[in-house]
Design an enzyme around this catalytic site. Structure first.
Site, PDB file in Angstrom:
ATOM      1  N   ARG A 114       0.877  -1.187   0.000  1.00 12.32           N
ATOM      2  CA  ARG A 114       0.000   0.000   0.000  1.00 12.32           C
ATOM      3  C   ARG A 114       0.900   1.219   0.000  1.00 12.32           C
ATOM      4  NH1 ARG A 114      -5.393   1.673   3.330  1.00 12.32           N
ATOM      5  NH2 ARG A 114      -6.168   0.134   1.865  1.00 12.32           N
ATOM      6  N   HIS A 141      -7.357   0.715  -6.482  1.00 13.20           N
ATOM      7  CA  HIS A 141      -7.602  -0.120  -5.299  1.00 13.20           C
ATOM      8  C   HIS A 141      -8.301  -1.399  -5.786  1.00 13.20           C
ATOM      9  CE1 HIS A 141      -7.904  -1.199  -1.242  1.00 13.20           C
ATOM     10  NE2 HIS A 141      -8.745  -0.300  -0.781  1.00 13.20           N
ATOM     11  N   GLN A 144     -10.250  -3.910  -3.525  1.00 18.02           N
ATOM     12  CA  GLN A 144     -11.520  -3.319  -3.098  1.00 18.02           C
ATOM     13  C   GLN A 144     -12.602  -3.538  -4.162  1.00 18.02           C
ATOM     14  OE1 GLN A 144     -12.231  -1.269  -0.105  1.00 18.02           O
ATOM     15  NE2 GLN A 144     -14.223  -1.900  -0.863  1.00 18.02           N
ATOM     16  N   CYS A 275     -16.518   2.048   0.439  1.00 22.18           N
ATOM     17  CA  CYS A 275     -15.349   1.212   0.744  1.00 22.18           C
ATOM     18  C   CYS A 275     -14.903   1.358   2.192  1.00 22.18           C
ATOM     19  CB  CYS A 275     -14.200   1.551  -0.207  1.00 22.18           C
ATOM     20  SG  CYS A 275     -13.739   3.288  -0.172  1.00 22.18           S
ATOM     21  N   ARG A 303     -13.934  -8.254   1.521  1.00 24.03           N
ATOM     22  CA  ARG A 303     -12.501  -8.053   1.303  1.00 24.03           C
ATOM     23  C   ARG A 303     -11.735  -9.335   1.668  1.00 24.03           C
ATOM     24  NH1 ARG A 303     -10.454  -3.038   1.345  1.00 24.03           N
ATOM     25  NH2 ARG A 303      -8.706  -4.174   0.424  1.00 24.03           N
TER      26      ARG A 303
HETATM   27  N1   CP Z   1     -11.391   0.149   2.279  1.00 31.69           N
HETATM   28  C1   CP Z   1     -10.128   0.071   2.734  1.00 31.69           C
HETATM   29  O1   CP Z   1      -9.190  -0.170   1.986  1.00 31.69           O
HETATM   30  O2   CP Z   1     -10.004   0.266   4.064  1.00 31.69           O
HETATM   31  P1   CP Z   1      -8.621   0.408   4.842  1.00 31.69           P
HETATM   32  O3   CP Z   1      -8.007   1.736   4.437  1.00 31.69           O
HETATM   33  O4   CP Z   1      -9.023   0.406   6.290  1.00 31.69           O
HETATM   34  O5   CP Z   1      -7.738  -0.727   4.486  1.00 31.69           O
HETATM   35  N1  NVA Z   2      -9.840   6.856  -1.736  1.00 30.66           N
HETATM   36  C1  NVA Z   2      -9.494   6.454  -0.391  1.00 30.66           C
HETATM   37  C2  NVA Z   2      -9.770   5.008  -0.197  1.00 30.66           C
HETATM   38  C3  NVA Z   2      -9.472   4.500   1.173  1.00 30.66           C
HETATM   39  C4  NVA Z   2      -9.753   3.027   1.314  1.00 30.66           C
HETATM   40  C5  NVA Z   2      -8.028   6.781  -0.127  1.00 30.66           C
HETATM   41  O1  NVA Z   2      -7.198   6.549  -1.015  1.00 30.66           O
HETATM   42  O2  NVA Z   2      -7.726   7.275   0.952  1.00 30.66           O
END
Ligand code: CP
Ligand code: NVA
Length: 318
Positions: A114, A141, A144, A275, A303
């Protein structure tokens, strides 16, 4: 597109050793088969033991769902996870990525990353000799989106020809929804203020990938976007890394809150997705988030199931 249960393993065999950096990395058939394996794992029809394989998690941004669902997915596959946050590894002190990726490839069987720039993820994939999975970048993502379409499928049955309307920022989540939706034959409408559209190259890519005449559309009126849609979706207005733009974005996104008025314009049986994490009263009203149409917590659970399927496929455990 349907995959018969015997066909799932055959289709997914090609994913052994592969990276998952973008929804566009897998074919439509592979995407459908991954959703089917996710369904089987969730229902208990299928159990997979990979035998003590190790997943490394390199997370440069905060995470609850992605981190924990990867950890639990690996545990359910009989494996384990090691936490490789830059704050606790030499990465945080400037050790080059190309060295880190090669060393971790000697210890781990798969890595989930990430980070901010998609290029950094691509660099991990280049230097690592094990599968690299996108656990969120500024561009996409993909894990997701897979969970989102599994959730939609659970409610609606066949996905082909259904419409998902995403209201809000044309961000990483919107990009993966367009790409994955296109592969699954889902019409994806993005309703966003001018200046906050998804990247044009991702819109084009999704249109080129679209099967079953799926339409990928971007519009600036949120009511036009949600009209008659079977699933409504939103995400935060300021993503991780954009915290300083919060107040400017709140002003730009006024009118784009997924609230009761917008929900009333959708299909009467429409479901609501987010999400998470969510900001009640900003991109979604508390009433819609907690209302009968919300599938947000099923979506969060999914997930786990899609990442378990993904790990099993790339580790060749089918
Ligand atoms: N939706 C999602 O990716 O959540 P987190 O940022 O908590 O992993
Ligand atoms: N668009 C958001 C998604 C978080 C799961 C971000 O990148 O922070």
């Amino acid at each position: 597109m349907a995959v018969n249960p015997q066909g799932v393993a055959a289709v997914l065999a090609d994913l052994k050793g592969r990276d998952f950096l973008s929804c566009a990395d897998f074919t439509a058939e592979q995407t459908v088969a991954l959703l089917e394996l996710s369904r089987q794992l969730k229902s208990g029809d299928r159990r997979i033991d990979l035998g003590n394989r190790v997943l490394g998690l390199i997370f440069s941004k905060a995470s609850t769902r992605t981190r924990v669902s990867f950890q639990v997915a690996m545990a359910r596959l009989g494996g384990q996870t090691v936490d490789l946050n830059p704050q606790v590894t030499q990465l945080g002190r400037g050790e080059p990525l190309q060295d880190t990726a090669r060393v971790l490839s000697r210890f781990c069987d798969v890595i989930a990353v990430r980070t901010f720039a998609q290029q950094e993820l691509l660099d991990y994939a280049h230097w690592a000799s094990i599968p690299v999975l996108n656990a969120l970048t500024d561009l996409e993502h993909p894990c997701q989106a897979m969970a989102d379409f599994l959730t939609m499928q659970e409610d609606l049955g066949s996905l082909t020809g259904q419409t998902l309307a995403y209201v809000g920022d044309g961000n990483n989540v919107s990009h993966s929804l367009m790409l994955c939706g296109a592969l699954l034959g889902v019409n994806v409408r993005i309703g966003c203020p001018q200046g906050f559209e998804p990247l044009p190259e991702v819109i084009d890519q999704a249109r080129n990938l679209a099967v079953a005449d799926a339409r990928i559309e971007v519009m600036t009126d949120p009511v036009d976007a949600v009209r008659g849609a079977q699933a409504l979706y939103t995400d935060v207005w300021a993503s991780m890394g954009q915290e300083k733009e919060q107040s400017q974005r709140e002003a730009a996104f006024r009118g784009f809150c997924l609230n009761e008025d917008l929900l009333a314009q959708a299909d009467p049986n429409a479901i609501v997705l987010h999400c998470l994490p969510a900001h009640r009263g900003e991109e979604i009203s508390s009433g819609v988030m907690e209302g009968a149409a919300s599938r947000i917590f099923d979506q969060a659970e999914n997930r786990l199931h899609v990442q378990q399927a993904l790990l099993a496929a790339v580790l060749g455990g089918l």
